[in-house]
Design a protein around this motif. Structure first.
Motif, short mmCIF file in Angstrom:
data_model
loop_
_atom_site.label_atom_id
_atom_site.label_comp_id
_atom_site.label_asym_id
_atom_site.label_seq_id
_atom_site.Cartn_x
_atom_site.Cartn_y
_atom_site.Cartn_z
N LEU A 282 5.91 -9.04 2.77
CA LEU A 282 4.45 -8.92 2.81
C LEU A 282 3.86 -9.47 4.11
CD1 LEU A 282 3.54 -9.85 -0.86
CD2 LEU A 282 3.35 -7.62 0.23
N VAL B 54 1.88 -3.09 7.87
CA VAL B 54 1.54 -3.30 6.46
C VAL B 54 2.18 -2.23 5.57
CG1 VAL B 54 -0.36 -3.43 4.81
CG2 VAL B 54 -0.59 -4.48 7.06
N TYR C 108 4.79 -3.08 2.64
CA TYR C 108 4.58 -2.76 1.23
C TYR C 108 5.73 -1.93 0.67
CZ TYR C 108 -0.24 -4.48 1.23
OH TYR C 108 -1.36 -5.26 1.30
N MET D 189 8.62 -4.30 0.20
CA MET D 189 8.27 -5.21 -0.88
C MET D 189 8.45 -4.51 -2.23
SD MET D 189 5.51 -6.10 -3.25
CE MET D 189 4.43 -4.85 -2.67
N ALA D 190 7.93 -3.31 -2.38
CA ALA D 190 8.05 -2.58 -3.64
C ALA D 190 9.51 -2.28 -3.98
CB ALA D 190 7.25 -1.27 -3.57
#
Length: 113
Positions: free
Chosen positions: A29, A34, A38, A41-42
């Protein structure tokens, strides 16, 4: 008996994998890109939940989740301190100590069948 112990050991390995993937996912994150952050991260959080679901087949869900959260928080705090050069406050350190004590008490109180 041996197969049961192997299954439990495997479940603990899955729990450790779940913790590692959670920490990786949360750490992404902080990426400057960005959208890419993301995405990773997902992906890593999905892996984390997959391994957590495997772990709870042999470990009580309350115990597994408590350990997953506690070690995840501790490792994320360490990553933020070491990698991102953020500071740990006295309150955060005290919270970690209290959390560790709580997890130990939960595990001691676990009823063995």
């Amino acid at each position: 008996m041996i197969a049961e112990k192997k299954g439990l050991l495997k479940a603990w390995f899955f729990l450790i994998c779940a913790i590692v993937f959670e920490v990786l996912g949360t750490s992404f994150l902080k990426m400057k890109n960005v959208i890419l952050g993301y995405f990773f991260m997902a992906m890593f959080i999905a892996f984390s939940y997959f391994f957590l679901s495997k772990a709870i087949t042999k470990i009580q869900i309350g115990i597994a989740y408590a350990i997953w959260e506690l070690l995840g928080v501790i490792l994320i705090l360490l990553v933020s301190f070491i990698v991102f050069k953020e500071n740990l406050t006295l309150t955060q350190i005290l919270g970690i100590v209290c959390s560790i004590a709580g997890i130990i008490m939960i595990n001691i109180g676990e009823i063995k069948e």
